[in-house]
Design a protein around this motif. Structure first.
Motif, PDB file in Angstrom:
ATOM      1  N   ASP A 140       0.826  -1.218   0.000  1.00  0.00           N
ATOM      2  CA  ASP A 140       0.000   0.000   0.000  1.00  0.00           C
ATOM      3  C   ASP A 140       0.860   1.268   0.000  1.00  0.00           C
ATOM      4  O   ASP A 140       0.463   2.305  -0.533  1.00  0.00           O
ATOM      5  CB  ASP A 140      -0.979   0.007   1.183  1.00  0.00           C
ATOM      6  CG  ASP A 140      -0.293  -0.077   2.535  1.00  0.00           C
ATOM      7  OD1 ASP A 140       0.844  -0.597   2.613  1.00  0.00           O
ATOM      8  OD2 ASP A 140      -0.875   0.382   3.534  1.00  0.00           O
ATOM      9  N   SER A 141       2.066   1.176   0.587  1.00  0.00           N
ATOM     10  CA  SER A 141       2.968   2.337   0.579  1.00  0.00           C
ATOM     11  C   SER A 141       3.644   2.507  -0.785  1.00  0.00           C
ATOM     12  O   SER A 141       3.853   3.636  -1.238  1.00  0.00           O
ATOM     13  CB  SER A 141       4.042   2.192   1.661  1.00  0.00           C
ATOM     14  OG  SER A 141       3.474   2.364   2.946  1.00  0.00           O
ATOM     15  N   LEU A 142       3.985   1.389  -1.415  1.00  0.00           N
ATOM     16  CA  LEU A 142       4.658   1.485  -2.725  1.00  0.00           C
ATOM     17  C   LEU A 142       3.749   2.096  -3.789  1.00  0.00           C
ATOM     18  O   LEU A 142       4.224   2.581  -4.815  1.00  0.00           O
ATOM     19  CB  LEU A 142       5.147   0.100  -3.175  1.00  0.00           C
ATOM     20  CG  LEU A 142       6.298  -0.508  -2.350  1.00  0.00           C
ATOM     21  CD1 LEU A 142       6.667  -1.890  -2.879  1.00  0.00           C
ATOM     22  CD2 LEU A 142       7.526   0.394  -2.327  1.00  0.00           C
ATOM     23  N   LEU A 182       8.972  -5.782  -9.398  1.00  0.00           N
ATOM     24  CA  LEU A 182       8.698  -6.763 -10.458  1.00  0.00           C
ATOM     25  C   LEU A 182       7.238  -7.206 -10.516  1.00  0.00           C
ATOM     26  O   LEU A 182       6.702  -7.465 -11.593  1.00  0.00           O
ATOM     27  CB  LEU A 182       9.578  -8.010 -10.252  1.00  0.00           C
ATOM     28  CG  LEU A 182      11.085  -7.798 -10.436  1.00  0.00           C
ATOM     29  CD1 LEU A 182      11.851  -9.013  -9.942  1.00  0.00           C
ATOM     30  CD2 LEU A 182      11.416  -7.533 -11.908  1.00  0.00           C
ATOM     31  N   LEU A 183       6.602  -7.301  -9.347  1.00  0.00           N
ATOM     32  CA  LEU A 183       5.310  -7.989  -9.287  1.00  0.00           C
ATOM     33  C   LEU A 183       4.108  -7.090  -8.990  1.00  0.00           C
ATOM     34  O   LEU A 183       2.980  -7.451  -9.314  1.00  0.00           O
ATOM     35  CB  LEU A 183       5.358  -9.088  -8.204  1.00  0.00           C
ATOM     36  CG  LEU A 183       6.506 -10.105  -8.324  1.00  0.00           C
ATOM     37  CD1 LEU A 183       6.551 -10.997  -7.091  1.00  0.00           C
ATOM     38  CD2 LEU A 183       6.332 -10.948  -9.588  1.00  0.00           C
ATOM     39  N   GLN A 184       4.370  -5.960  -8.363  1.00  0.00           N
ATOM     40  CA  GLN A 184       3.216  -5.193  -7.886  1.00  0.00           C
ATOM     41  C   GLN A 184       2.564  -4.372  -8.991  1.00  0.00           C
ATOM     42  O   GLN A 184       3.236  -3.690  -9.753  1.00  0.00           O
ATOM     43  CB  GLN A 184       3.631  -4.261  -6.738  1.00  0.00           C
ATOM     44  CG  GLN A 184       2.416  -3.583  -6.133  1.00  0.00           C
ATOM     45  CD  GLN A 184       2.737  -2.898  -4.827  1.00  0.00           C
ATOM     46  OE1 GLN A 184       3.531  -3.378  -4.046  1.00  0.00           O
ATOM     47  NE2 GLN A 184       2.107  -1.770  -4.596  1.00  0.00           N
ATOM     48  N   GLU A 185       1.239  -4.447  -9.008  1.00  0.00           N
ATOM     49  CA  GLU A 185       0.497  -3.606  -9.957  1.00  0.00           C
ATOM     50  C   GLU A 185       0.192  -2.264  -9.304  1.00  0.00           C
ATOM     51  O   GLU A 185       0.161  -2.147  -8.092  1.00  0.00           O
ATOM     52  CB  GLU A 185      -0.814  -4.305 -10.341  1.00  0.00           C
ATOM     53  CG  GLU A 185      -0.576  -5.596 -11.117  1.00  0.00           C
ATOM     54  CD  GLU A 185      -1.873  -6.338 -11.412  1.00  0.00           C
ATOM     55  OE1 GLU A 185      -2.944  -5.818 -11.045  1.00  0.00           O
ATOM     56  OE2 GLU A 185      -1.801  -7.425 -11.995  1.00  0.00           O
ATOM     57  N   GLY A 186      -0.033  -1.280 -10.148  1.00  0.00           N
ATOM     58  CA  GLY A 186      -0.450   0.026  -9.635  1.00  0.00           C
ATOM     59  C   GLY A 186       0.683   0.952  -9.253  1.00  0.00           C
ATOM     60  O   GLY A 186       0.445   1.996  -8.646  1.00  0.00           O
TER      61      GLY A 186
END
Length: 222
Positions: A140-142, A182-186
């Protein structure tokens, strides 16, 4: 200008009475209520991110002056107690005000950078600082550019020192950052760029190569 000029600059956002109190604390700490001074500095650091970047130097100066004058550390103890209080409530702080949370992380990292015991960073601050950086590395922070920016700035400043104090936690932190990249969307394109840059920065032994500087700097400017 010299050092005094710098100190003037850092405290000019305070009212006249508080400026006077801080100036006395910097030069003659035995003549002021140092617990009050510590609270004033922390309160201002939570409100003003520019001040939170500079506050470590002020705290260091007061601690040195107190040590020479009376051989005590009332100010340091008061400062660390207050930092610990805020640390315990950090999730509520983040929920209440993202800016205050970012200011707090900036401030505690700044204190870690400046405060030394026998020329070493204070062990008592290592895990709290890591915990704050781990919070900034959560999904949520990224997704918030301000938090990614804060995380990367702190790692540029104290990452190398922090790794020397506990390399295992740094490995774990960068594992989170790589997964996030690599993996997080948004993630915004700026956040992706910042994460890639800090991953490469650590891989290059906490140094920025000329090519990387040119690449990232021109990307950010564009």
């Amino acid at each position: 200008m010299g050092e005094t000029g710098k100190e003037e600059y850092k405290i000019q956002s305070f009212d006249t009475e508080t400026q006077k109190l801080l100036k006395t604390a910097l030069k003659d700490p035995s003549n002021v209520d140092l617990e009050k001074v510590a609270n004033i500095i922390v309160d201002q650091s939570l409100k003003d991110c520019v001040f939170s970047k500079e506050a470590g130097r002020i705290c260091y100066t007061i601690i040195q002056a107190e040590s020479k004058q009376v051989g005590q550390s009332i100010f340091r103890r008061s400062l660390l107690n207050r930092l610990q209080q805020e640390y315990k409530d950090r999730e509520e702080l983040r929920t209440r005000s993202l800016q205050a949370w970012i200011c707090y992380v900036t401030f505690i990292c700044n204190i870690f950078d400046y405060l030394r015991v026998n020329n070493m960073p204070m062990m008592a601050l290592v895990n709290p600082v890591y915990d704050c950086l781990f919070r900034l590395a959560q999904p949520d922070s990224l997704r918030k550019e301000e938090e990614v920016d804060c995380l990367v700035l702190q790692l540029h400043r104290i990452g190398e020192q922090l790794e020397k104090m506990n390399s295992q936690r740094m490995d774990e932190l960068f594992s989170l950052l790589r997964d996030g990249f690599l993996l997080q969307e948004g993630l915004s394109s700026l956040s992706q760029l910042l994460l890639l840059e800090i991953i490469e920065f650590r891989a290059a032994d906490w140094k920025m190569t000329d090519a990387a500087q040119k690449y990232y700097y021109s990307e950010v400017m564009d």
